[in-house]
Structures are given as C-alpha cells and as structure tokens.
Design a protein around this motif. Structure first.
Motif, PDB file in Angstrom:
ATOM      1  N   MET A  52      11.644   2.268   7.347  1.00  0.00           N
ATOM      2  CA  MET A  52      10.456   2.339   6.496  1.00  0.00           C
ATOM      3  C   MET A  52       9.844   0.960   6.296  1.00  0.00           C
ATOM      4  O   MET A  52       8.611   0.810   6.284  1.00  0.00           O
ATOM      5  CB  MET A  52      10.816   2.963   5.137  1.00  0.00           C
ATOM      6  N   LEU A 104       7.839   0.113   9.350  1.00  0.00           N
ATOM      7  CA  LEU A 104       6.579   0.857   9.386  1.00  0.00           C
ATOM      8  C   LEU A 104       5.576   0.270   8.400  1.00  0.00           C
ATOM      9  O   LEU A 104       4.385   0.126   8.723  1.00  0.00           O
ATOM     10  CB  LEU A 104       6.837   2.332   9.064  1.00  0.00           C
ATOM     11  N   PHE A 107       3.712   6.296   6.657  1.00  0.00           N
ATOM     12  CA  PHE A 107       4.954   7.050   6.545  1.00  0.00           C
ATOM     13  C   PHE A 107       5.040   7.634   5.141  1.00  0.00           C
ATOM     14  O   PHE A 107       4.316   7.213   4.236  1.00  0.00           O
ATOM     15  CB  PHE A 107       6.181   6.174   6.847  1.00  0.00           C
ATOM     16  N   ASN A 108       5.914   8.609   4.971  1.00  0.00           N
ATOM     17  CA  ASN A 108       6.049   9.312   3.696  1.00  0.00           C
ATOM     18  C   ASN A 108       7.461   9.107   3.161  1.00  0.00           C
ATOM     19  O   ASN A 108       8.437   9.561   3.763  1.00  0.00           O
ATOM     20  CB  ASN A 108       5.757  10.806   3.897  1.00  0.00           C
ATOM     21  N   HIS A 112      11.231  10.932   4.175  1.00  0.00           N
ATOM     22  CA  HIS A 112      12.425  10.190   4.558  1.00  0.00           C
ATOM     23  C   HIS A 112      13.594  10.548   3.642  1.00  0.00           C
ATOM     24  O   HIS A 112      14.730  10.709   4.094  1.00  0.00           O
ATOM     25  CB  HIS A 112      12.143   8.682   4.504  1.00  0.00           C
TER      26      HIS A 112
END
Length: 375
Positions: free
Chosen positions: A115, A118, A125-126, A130
């Motif tokens: 993460m 990213l 991203f969420n 995750h």
C-alpha cells in the motif's frame, strides 16, 4: 430453553445479518451480552468476526419467535457449548486474544508496504479492500486489530525516519516482533524502499493552490519510546535529510507559503502589508535563519522558516543550528511553518517562538577539526 434446540443455520445467518445492520455496540446492548473474550464466529466469505455467544443468543429468537432470544445468563459460552453448536451447524469459530504469530506479522507488513508503494507512486488503492483480503488469511484477526497493526507499522517507520501511509497515524505499544520484521523488510528490500522514497521526493509541486482550510493545529504525537540503540539506515533512505536537500521541493513550499501569507493578509484587509512581504531566502540565499519576512495584522514583523514534506504531519525534519538560534533570539516573532502532504493536498501548522521548547531535537552531525596535541 436450550441453545441445542437450534438446528437451522438460517437462524445464525439471520442474527449475523442483524449484527451487520445495527453494528456491534447496539447488537450487544440489545441482547444483553458483553464482548467476546476468547471465541469469535468468523464469516469465511469476508473474514468478519462476530461475538459468538451473542449471535447464538439472538439466533434462538429467530429460530423460535414464540420463545424469544436468550440472554447471557441463560446459557454458558465456551468450547463445549457455543463453539460445539456453531461447528455442528457448519460455522467457523476462531480463538482470539493471542499474540500475533510471525507469519501473521509478516503478511501484514508485506501488505502495508505494498500500500505504501501504491500511495508513493500515486496509484489508487482501497485500504478497506486490503484489510478484508488480509482477514481472509488471518483468520483470528478483526478489521480493527489489523488497522491497529498498520498503525503500529507506521510507528516503527516513524522511529526509523521513514515515510508511512497517510491515514495510519503512528500508534505505539507494538510487539518487539513487529519492529524486528519491519526492520528486516526495510533492510532486505532496500531497492524497493529507495523507489518509494524517490517517488515521494519527485513530487515537488503543490497538490492545489487553494489556501482555504489549509491551516491546522499542530498534531499531538503519541509518546513513542525511543529505541535503546539507534538503527542506522543507508543515507539514501534518510527521508528527513532528503526533504532538506530537495531544493525544488523546498523552493515550491516557500513559494506556496508566500501565496498563503499574501492571501492571509489580504483577507484581513491588509493588502498594504501583503505587498511588503519579502522572500528573503530567494533574494539573499540561505543563512539568515528564516525564509520569509511577513507581518501580523498589527504590522509586527513575522519571521517565517518553511519546512516542506510530501509526508504526513508527523514526518521529522531538519533544523539548522542557525535557525534554532534565530528562533531563540526573535522569540514569538519567529514562526516555523510546517507544510505537509504538499503534493497531495497541502496543509500547514505553525510552531511559534523558541524551537527548543516545542521540538524534540536529536543531534545528527558535527563540525569537526583536529585537536591540538600537548607535548
């Protein structure tokens, strides 16, 4: 009435659905149960955890509406009662409250750094997705416990002077095992870490030039114990030092603060003072102990030193001896403007006066010359 009368899994599913609709706190209060201390019902489809005894008590009311639900005093929980019933009906029960294993910590650390990569490279991203995927692997861990572990990872990175994910504010009280795994990951994945730091450093423009709502109160960091031995990392990973050396980022931050000051004074009906603001470091270079000379609304001089980062509000920064001494001399006329999350959505907080009183200072470098030798 006995929980063993429940024979249909649909009653358990109905109680779980209500739990999801109303939330844990209301559900437990409605049915008169406390939080589970040892066993939780786990939904294998999404990894969500449910208080097993409360679910069974509520499920009795769904299975037998004429009898109603059972309260916590109507039956005992535990392995031979609730767990046995749920397992017989095809549900999964997991034990909670145990220390995280190395495999669990390593999986969470890997996910965190993915993460972070990213975020550093501006890819969408969420966090919730995750978290949910991790819960499917970490069978005994709840959404909240994984979020806490992510905040613990941020705390370790903060101690190391490395960037961490926005939104995961550092939280201490972490396992020694977590620090060990994070440090090993950083050391073994140095090229990846350098890519992350490089990507953050390359973003030198402000995310926007709107000044409304950007001024916030200084953050209140959680007290995080300093490790007994300072961990030495490659200089290329020294995030605070890289911020300081990044001339383009520093210049952009000062330019943005110049605009902020002009806007602040203009909105206070002091356009005359806004016109007199002096960007001293641009005109004269570094060395004066501050970057911008501005004004209070009553015309008192405000000396501004700007420190800019693309990291969060708690990211450490470098202060020179000259800047420190100037803050002592000028007292309340001196203002440190800490600009953070610059490339995303710039905000700032102000630290006024003697920096010795507001900052935890750590000696990093010395000017050295040979000692004279007595003969």
């Amino acid at each position: 009435m006995s929980i063993q009368d429940i024979r249909d899994p649909a009653a358990i599913h109905a109680a779980m659905a209500e739990y999801d609709r109303v939330g844990r706190t209301y559900f437990l209060e409605k049915y008169g149960f406390g939080k589970a201390r040892e066993y939780m019902l786990r939904d294998p489809a999404n990894g969500r955890l449910y208080d097993s005894k409360a679910i069974v008590g509520a499920a009795h009311g769904y299975a037998f509406p004429e009898r109603g639900h059972l309260s916590a005093t109507d039956f005992s929980g535990g392995e031979v009662t609730v767990e046995h019933l749920l397992s017989t009906l095809g549900f999964e029960v997991v034990r909670i409250g145990q220390d995280w294993t190395r495999d669990e910590v390593q999986a969470t650390v890997r996910d965190y750094f993915e993460m972070l990569r990213l975020e550093a490279t501006c890819q969408v991203f969420n966090k919730s997705e995750h978290n949910e995927l991790l819960r499917q692997r970490l069978r005994a861990r709840s959404k909240g416990s994984i979020e806490m572990k992510h905040q613990n990872i941020s705390a370790v990175l903060d101690q190391l002077g490395l960037p961490y994910i926005r939104g995961y504010k550092p939280r201490s009280n972490f396992q020694d095992l977590l620090r060990e795994v994070v440090l090993a990951h950083v050391q073994h994945q140095q090229p990846m870490m350098q890519t992350i730091v490089d990507a953050i450093e390359e973003q030198t423009g402000p995310g926007n030039k709107t000044y409304r709502g950007v001024l916030v109160e200084p953050p209140v960091p959680e007290s995080i114990p300093t490790p007994k031995r300072r961990q030495r990392l490659p200089r290329k990973l020294d995030y605070a030092a890289r911020d300081e050396r990044n001339r383009i980022l520093g210049h952009s931050g000062e330019s943005w603060v110049l605009g902020f000051e002009e806007n602040r004074l203009s909105e206070a009906s002091r356009a005359d003072l806004a016109a007199k603001i002096d960007w001293v470091s641009e005109r004269c270079g570094d060395g004066t102990g501050y970057d911008i000379m501005s004004f209070e609304e009553d015309e008192v001089t405000r000396f501004i030193e700007v420190k800019t980062t693309n990291g969060g509000s708690l990211t450490p920064f470098i202060i020179s001896q000259n800047e420190l001494e100037f803050s002592e001399e000028t007292e309340d006329a001196f203002c440190l403007y800490r600009v953070f999350e610059f490339s995303n959505s710039p905000r700032l907080f102000i630290v006024r006066g003697d920096l010795n009183q507001a900052l935890h200072l750590e000696a990093m470098d010395y000017r050295a010359r040979l000692k004279s030798i007595s003969r």
